[in-house]
Design a protein around this motif. Sequence first.
Motif, PDB file in Angstrom:
ATOM      1  N   TYR A   7      41.019  28.071  11.996  1.00  0.00           N
ATOM      2  CA  TYR A   7      39.821  28.007  11.003  1.00  0.00           C
ATOM      3  C   TYR A   7      38.706  27.920  11.538  1.00  0.00           C
ATOM      4  O   TYR A   7      37.713  27.408  10.934  1.00  0.00           O
ATOM      5  CB  TYR A   7      40.004  26.052  11.020  1.00  0.00           C
ATOM      6  CG  TYR A   7      41.474  25.981  10.046  1.00  0.00           C
ATOM      7  CD1 TYR A   7      41.881  26.332   8.701  1.00  0.00           C
ATOM      8  CD2 TYR A   7      42.651  25.536  11.135  1.00  0.00           C
ATOM      9  CE1 TYR A   7      42.833  26.380   8.086  1.00  0.00           C
ATOM     10  CE2 TYR A   7      43.813  25.260   9.790  1.00  0.00           C
ATOM     11  CZ  TYR A   7      43.965  25.714   8.162  1.00  0.00           C
ATOM     12  OH  TYR A   7      44.817  25.529   7.874  1.00  0.00           O
ATOM     13  N   ILE A  46      41.998  21.296   2.364  1.00  0.00           N
ATOM     14  CA  ILE A  46      41.437  22.292   3.431  1.00  0.00           C
ATOM     15  C   ILE A  46      40.138  21.965   3.828  1.00  0.00           C
ATOM     16  O   ILE A  46      38.995  21.118   2.437  1.00  0.00           O
ATOM     17  CB  ILE A  46      41.098  24.113   3.402  1.00  0.00           C
ATOM     18  CG1 ILE A  46      40.558  23.932   4.996  1.00  0.00           C
ATOM     19  CG2 ILE A  46      40.518  24.249   2.489  1.00  0.00           C
ATOM     20  CD1 ILE A  46      40.342  25.974   5.101  1.00  0.00           C
ATOM     21  N   TYR A  99      41.673  31.041  -1.856  1.00  0.00           N
ATOM     22  CA  TYR A  99      41.924  29.577  -1.552  1.00  0.00           C
ATOM     23  C   TYR A  99      41.771  29.303  -3.611  1.00  0.00           C
ATOM     24  O   TYR A  99      41.533  29.269  -4.012  1.00  0.00           O
ATOM     25  CB  TYR A  99      40.126  29.456  -1.640  1.00  0.00           C
ATOM     26  CG  TYR A  99      40.064  29.608   0.170  1.00  0.00           C
ATOM     27  CD1 TYR A  99      40.294  28.622   0.887  1.00  0.00           C
ATOM     28  CD2 TYR A  99      39.386  30.626   0.613  1.00  0.00           C
ATOM     29  CE1 TYR A  99      40.306  28.847   1.965  1.00  0.00           C
ATOM     30  CE2 TYR A  99      39.563  31.423   1.561  1.00  0.00           C
ATOM     31  CZ  TYR A  99      39.692  30.265   2.569  1.00  0.00           C
ATOM     32  OH  TYR A  99      39.994  30.264   4.773  1.00  0.00           O
ATOM     33  N   ASN A 122      37.353  33.569   4.844  1.00  0.00           N
ATOM     34  CA  ASN A 122      38.834  32.830   5.798  1.00  0.00           C
ATOM     35  C   ASN A 122      37.487  32.409   7.355  1.00  0.00           C
ATOM     36  O   ASN A 122      36.863  33.615   7.825  1.00  0.00           O
ATOM     37  CB  ASN A 122      39.957  33.818   6.686  1.00  0.00           C
ATOM     38  CG  ASN A 122      39.953  32.908   6.826  1.00  0.00           C
ATOM     39  OD1 ASN A 122      40.369  33.163   8.737  1.00  0.00           O
ATOM     40  ND2 ASN A 122      42.051  33.417   6.796  1.00  0.00           N
ATOM     41  N   LEU A 169      34.764  26.004   6.141  1.00  0.00           N
ATOM     42  CA  LEU A 169      34.466  27.738   6.047  1.00  0.00           C
ATOM     43  C   LEU A 169      32.575  27.290   5.796  1.00  0.00           C
ATOM     44  O   LEU A 169      31.737  28.749   5.714  1.00  0.00           O
ATOM     45  CB  LEU A 169      34.216  27.772   4.083  1.00  0.00           C
ATOM     46  CG  LEU A 169      35.870  28.167   3.863  1.00  0.00           C
ATOM     47  CD1 LEU A 169      36.856  27.531   4.466  1.00  0.00           C
ATOM     48  CD2 LEU A 169      36.305  28.680   2.100  1.00  0.00           C
ATOM     49  N   ALA A 172      39.846  36.072   1.714  1.00  0.00           N
ATOM     50  CA  ALA A 172      41.085  35.011   1.923  1.00  0.00           C
ATOM     51  C   ALA A 172      41.559  34.431   0.023  1.00  0.00           C
ATOM     52  O   ALA A 172      39.894  33.777  -0.669  1.00  0.00           O
ATOM     53  CB  ALA A 172      41.845  33.935   2.723  1.00  0.00           C
ATOM     54  N   LYS A 217      48.692  29.434   0.667  1.00  0.00           N
ATOM     55  CA  LYS A 217      49.561  29.986   1.606  1.00  0.00           C
ATOM     56  C   LYS A 217      50.817  30.816   1.005  1.00  0.00           C
ATOM     57  O   LYS A 217      51.105  30.224   0.099  1.00  0.00           O
ATOM     58  CB  LYS A 217      50.230  29.150   2.995  1.00  0.00           C
ATOM     59  CG  LYS A 217      48.784  28.364   3.576  1.00  0.00           C
ATOM     60  CD  LYS A 217      48.292  29.901   4.637  1.00  0.00           C
ATOM     61  CE  LYS A 217      47.176  29.253   6.033  1.00  0.00           C
ATOM     62  NZ  LYS A 217      46.211  30.100   6.753  1.00  0.00           N
ATOM     63  N   GLU A 273      43.491  25.854   1.159  1.00  0.00           N
ATOM     64  CA  GLU A 273      43.715  27.030   1.452  1.00  0.00           C
ATOM     65  C   GLU A 273      45.584  27.761   0.046  1.00  0.00           C
ATOM     66  O   GLU A 273      46.302  26.472  -0.312  1.00  0.00           O
ATOM     67  CB  GLU A 273      44.235  26.778   2.077  1.00  0.00           C
ATOM     68  CG  GLU A 273      45.085  26.223   3.224  1.00  0.00           C
ATOM     69  CD  GLU A 273      44.748  26.225   4.992  1.00  0.00           C
ATOM     70  OE1 GLU A 273      44.897  27.305   5.049  1.00  0.00           O
ATOM     71  OE2 GLU A 273      45.646  25.131   5.373  1.00  0.00           O
TER      72      GLU A 273
END
Length: 254
Positions: A216, A91, A51, A42, A96, A49, A64, A62
Amino acid sequence: MADRLDYGEGTDAQQFVFLLPEYLKDTSKKMKTGLMFVKLVNPCSGEGALYLFSMCLQQLFEIKLFKEKHHSWFINQSVQSGGLLYFATPIDPLFLLLHYLIKADKEGKFQPLDQVVVDDMFPNCILLLKLPELEKLLQHVTEEKEIDKKKYYKYSREKTLKWLGKKVNQTMAALKTSNINVGARVQSNAFFSSHQISSDKEEDYICYAHGLISDYIPKELNDDLSKYLKLPEPSASLPKPPSKVAAQRQKRNK
């Protein structure tokens, strides 16, 4: 079993909605759809996280989680029970990549990208190097040079702040186009059309858009961006930006 919804008819925009986490274990379905769930860093917290990587579209999404009790959902032509929804929204992979570029910049030298994007904890980060137009994206945040037909990159704070400033402006424009009110009178967990209450100040939009982008990027870069945008000191009167999941919920309720 999981289902999918595609949005943005006539555009390249897509959104995937997954109802059950068992999809993560369904190898046959992953092969059929060309979708791969991966754990990546992340860029804000530096922690892992979830993805989604589309092997067909070569696009990063991403994930959620949206959770509500005692709900059913209409997905395509079926009704699914349960209150869990996993939203996958596009995203910009550059967010990243910035994590690794900033980390590598501590060495203060130009490096090939395959030596920059390396992570023992999240080895799937190599997928970021497979995304299309990668070199074009990197021009926004790096200085580069070529030696013996091989390119080397170095993080550029100045370019990055300029790029992030454009991201903030684009977000502001999207908020205004969608008639999203961001004024101090609006609670952080709700959206209202601008015709419902008085217009917002330009400063409110800037602060709000900056808050969304801040999810981000790491804190140090976020502080630099605040100064770059000449934002005022944080005020309790300014609403906290809602999550993307909250935004999706509001769109569905309209």
